[in-house]
Design an enzyme around this catalytic site. Sequence first.
Site, PDB file in Angstrom:
ATOM      1  N   GLN A 179      33.492  36.957  42.515  1.00  0.00           N
ATOM      2  CA  GLN A 179      33.503  35.503  42.359  1.00  0.00           C
ATOM      3  C   GLN A 179      32.098  34.942  42.225  1.00  0.00           C
ATOM      4  O   GLN A 179      31.164  35.430  42.853  1.00  0.00           O
ATOM      5  CB  GLN A 179      34.131  34.844  43.599  1.00  0.00           C
ATOM      6  N   ARG A 212      42.061  41.802  45.943  1.00  0.00           N
ATOM      7  CA  ARG A 212      43.359  41.146  46.143  1.00  0.00           C
ATOM      8  C   ARG A 212      44.451  42.042  45.626  1.00  0.00           C
ATOM      9  O   ARG A 212      44.283  42.733  44.614  1.00  0.00           O
ATOM     10  CB  ARG A 212      43.420  39.810  45.378  1.00  0.00           C
ATOM     11  N   LYS A 245      43.416  21.538  45.259  1.00  0.00           N
ATOM     12  CA  LYS A 245      42.349  22.021  44.372  1.00  0.00           C
ATOM     13  C   LYS A 245      42.360  21.274  43.046  1.00  0.00           C
ATOM     14  O   LYS A 245      43.399  20.790  42.607  1.00  0.00           O
ATOM     15  CB  LYS A 245      42.586  23.491  43.984  1.00  0.00           C
ATOM     16  N   CYS A 287      35.145  32.819  52.087  1.00  0.00           N
ATOM     17  CA  CYS A 287      34.949  31.624  52.918  1.00  0.00           C
ATOM     18  C   CYS A 287      34.622  31.978  54.375  1.00  0.00           C
ATOM     19  O   CYS A 287      33.668  31.423  54.935  1.00  0.00           O
ATOM     20  CB  CYS A 287      36.161  30.704  52.857  1.00  0.00           C
ATOM     21  N   HIS A 307      30.376  27.720  48.998  1.00  0.00           N
ATOM     22  CA  HIS A 307      31.021  26.824  49.944  1.00  0.00           C
ATOM     23  C   HIS A 307      30.029  25.729  50.297  1.00  0.00           C
ATOM     24  O   HIS A 307      28.914  26.027  50.707  1.00  0.00           O
ATOM     25  CB  HIS A 307      31.506  27.608  51.168  1.00  0.00           C
ATOM     26  N   ASP A 326      30.937  32.339  43.669  1.00  0.00           N
ATOM     27  CA  ASP A 326      31.497  31.523  44.742  1.00  0.00           C
ATOM     28  C   ASP A 326      30.447  30.664  45.430  1.00  0.00           C
ATOM     29  O   ASP A 326      29.254  31.009  45.433  1.00  0.00           O
ATOM     30  CB  ASP A 326      32.129  32.472  45.789  1.00  0.00           C
ATOM     31  N   HIS A 332      35.220  24.386  48.472  1.00  0.00           N
ATOM     32  CA  HIS A 332      35.129  25.756  47.938  1.00  0.00           C
ATOM     33  C   HIS A 332      35.034  25.574  46.425  1.00  0.00           C
ATOM     34  O   HIS A 332      35.844  24.835  45.854  1.00  0.00           O
ATOM     35  CB  HIS A 332      36.408  26.555  48.185  1.00  0.00           C
TER      36      HIS A 332
HETATM   37  C1  TSB Z   1      36.383  29.278  45.311  1.00  0.00           C
HETATM   38  N1  TSB Z   1      37.960  30.567  48.495  1.00  0.00           N
HETATM   39  C2  TSB Z   1      37.921  30.096  47.138  1.00  0.00           C
HETATM   40  C3  TSB Z   1      36.527  30.117  46.601  1.00  0.00           C
HETATM   41  O1  TSB Z   1      35.613  29.617  47.558  1.00  0.00           O
HETATM   42  C4  TSB Z   1      38.858  31.016  46.303  1.00  0.00           C
HETATM   43  O2  TSB Z   1      38.892  32.210  46.531  1.00  0.00           O
HETATM   44  N2  TSB Z   1      39.552  30.423  45.346  1.00  0.00           N
HETATM   45  S1  TSB Z   1      40.561  31.152  44.357  1.00  0.00           S
HETATM   46  O3  TSB Z   1      41.512  31.907  45.095  1.00  0.00           O
HETATM   47  O4  TSB Z   1      41.099  30.138  43.497  1.00  0.00           O
HETATM   48  O5  TSB Z   1      39.762  32.152  43.487  1.00  0.00           O
HETATM   49  C5  TSB Z   1      38.637  31.711  42.761  1.00  0.00           C
HETATM   50  C6  TSB Z   1      38.753  32.061  41.293  1.00  0.00           C
HETATM   51  O6  TSB Z   1      38.889  33.469  41.133  1.00  0.00           O
HETATM   52  C7  TSB Z   1      39.971  31.503  40.586  1.00  0.00           C
HETATM   53  O7  TSB Z   1      39.738  30.171  40.195  1.00  0.00           O
HETATM   54  C8  TSB Z   1      40.110  32.428  39.394  1.00  0.00           C
HETATM   55  O8  TSB Z   1      39.303  31.988  38.319  1.00  0.00           O
HETATM   56  C9  TSB Z   1      39.539  33.739  39.903  1.00  0.00           C
HETATM   57  N3  TSB Z   1      40.580  34.765  40.174  1.00  0.00           N
HETATM   58  C10 TSB Z   1      41.583  34.666  41.070  1.00  0.00           C
HETATM   59  N4  TSB Z   1      42.338  35.793  41.078  1.00  0.00           N
HETATM   60  C11 TSB Z   1      41.785  36.621  40.159  1.00  0.00           C
HETATM   61  C12 TSB Z   1      42.110  37.933  39.699  1.00  0.00           C
HETATM   62  N5  TSB Z   1      43.126  38.621  40.207  1.00  0.00           N
HETATM   63  N6  TSB Z   1      41.340  38.489  38.729  1.00  0.00           N
HETATM   64  C13 TSB Z   1      40.279  37.806  38.228  1.00  0.00           C
HETATM   65  N7  TSB Z   1      39.927  36.579  38.633  1.00  0.00           N
HETATM   66  C14 TSB Z   1      40.663  35.979  39.580  1.00  0.00           C
HETATM   67 ZN    ZN Z   2      36.395  29.797  49.646  1.00  0.00          ZN
END
Ligand code: TSB
Ligand code: ZN
Length: 589
Positions: A324, A306, A412, A277, A328, A326, A458
Amino acid sequence: MINIKENERLEMLNHSCAHLMAQAIQHLYPQAKFWVGPAIEEGFYYDIDLGDEVIKEEDLERIEREMKKCAKDAKNIIRHELTKEEALEKFKDDPYKIDLISRMDENETVISCYSQGDFTDLCRGPHVANTKELKYFKLLKFSGAYWKGDSNNKMLQRIYGVCFDNQEDLDNCLKEIQEAKERDHRKIGKEQELFMNHELVGSGMPLWLPNGAIIRKQLENYIYEKEQKLGYLHVYTPCVGTVDLYKTSGHWDHYKENMFPMMKVDEEEFVLRPMNCPHHMLIYGNKLHSYRDLPIRIGEFATDFRYEASGAVKGLERVRCMCQNDAHLFVRPDQIGEEFKKVVSLILDVYHDFGIKDYKFRLSLRDKEDKEKYFDDDQMWDEAEAKLREVLKDLGVEYFEAIGEAAFYGPKLDVEVKPAVGPEVTLSTCQLDFLLPRRFELSYIDSNGEKQTPVVLHRAIFGTFDRFTAFLIEETKGAFPTWLAPTQVKVIPVNPEYQGDYGEEVNNLLLENGVRSELDNRNEKLGYRLREAQTSKTPYTLILGDQEKQDKTISYRLYGEKDTTTLPQKEFIQLIKKEIDEKRLREKR
Ligand code: TSB
Ligand code: ZN
């Protein structure tokens, strides 16, 4: 799969079975100390301190045998009640039980214990009346579990099992567990060479092998094309940012425990990014925007890092390095509803294309008490949550609510699915955010020439390519639709010596037509090669004999079917190309 916790009798049986297991372990390992042993959805477990001993696979059978013996002793399970002082005295040599007793509520004047023969445990109950009721059980697996889930504490041994009222239910449950194991994406991922891990790269950092990379590329192309048509603008940005970037966004304050630690390069302090983001906010802020330009949809296939607890990391489903799908979406307040609905319909459209039917929408809200995780602006939260509820009402989709699952910047709508093994996970997500645009001081000029702050959605349709692929492997049990299959066609000449040249001709023709084909010209028996094509779950197996060579035809068999069909080369190419172009699902073939 039966949920043990939804049936009182089963819950009690499983809880009693956990005690029976503890009793057996006490016989076999006199040094054992017991922490907690609850009934859970899948059965029961007990966390045990065995000193220096570590449980091995073969120990489960030994424990099970001892459990059968204890059960046959047919001891009554008797409840005793003690005062706190009496309980502290009774368990004075057991630090785990002392810990439990000392933390009990002040109001809890009576502390209960349950005894069966030579075994007594601190427990609220209830339990079955006699150990002889415990007949149909099985120990399933074991793992390490930190005391109280804290990695600074001692690692205990956790043993899982399940117990039923009759053999048939137990057999059915074990069969389901076996099927789930067969479907587990980690197993299929290994068999089909989709991805691997290596300790030199690190845990939660999968390496995508060529076969897995083909699937991922197809997914990328698929969603990119959809997003292009919907007006998304794709970008590339670095997978690091400075600490200041994440201080500006608020991640540093609210998301730090999920981030890799800072690294210093010259005078700059960097972090591996956990989300994209902030980068996209800067791209939006790079130029002036008019109200007429909105919505602006910035998309990226973006790599994030992460920190996930080592025990939580799982195949491609929960990783520490993820990509992702992803985007925005920068919108005016009056566009929130419409834009949100477009995202939900994209999610539904994609799920339809992949034949995904088993999922639930979850409205993820903040926990008002948790001031550390969520930024403190009740008005902003109330507004965002009310808006989201309104949109959901308009959409008419069914959903459930979950407190404390919101992102730190806003509520969300998540889509939850159930993996073969383990608890539900989020796949797609769409999030409403009034906060980050303010923190980055983003603006657009409204129709009166005044500066306004945009709102951000997002969204990630696949979630991550990693998790979506894990899910897809389990949904399809590794039998991918043709458009995704790493190898779409196996060409097998009946006898490579006589039809090998024809096999090569057909294989080349397919490759020229963009079909992922592989020639199996090995000097192996036909049956062997056919079986291998089956176990690799290749959609099309071509069997080419003298007749086919002479007539320039192709005989093919679909995965999982016995019949063979013969077609002229051209027709076969047309048929398979159409199936691939339409991204047809297997059952619709
Ligand atoms: C959607 N900032 C938002 C983005 O713009 C975001 O990061 N959202 S999130 O934290 O929900 O992460 C997005 C998606 O990543 C989640 O819906 C999930 O499907 C996936 N995700 C989250 N953590 C993991 C992980 N550790 N391993 C694999 N996929 C993951
Ligand atoms: Zn985001």
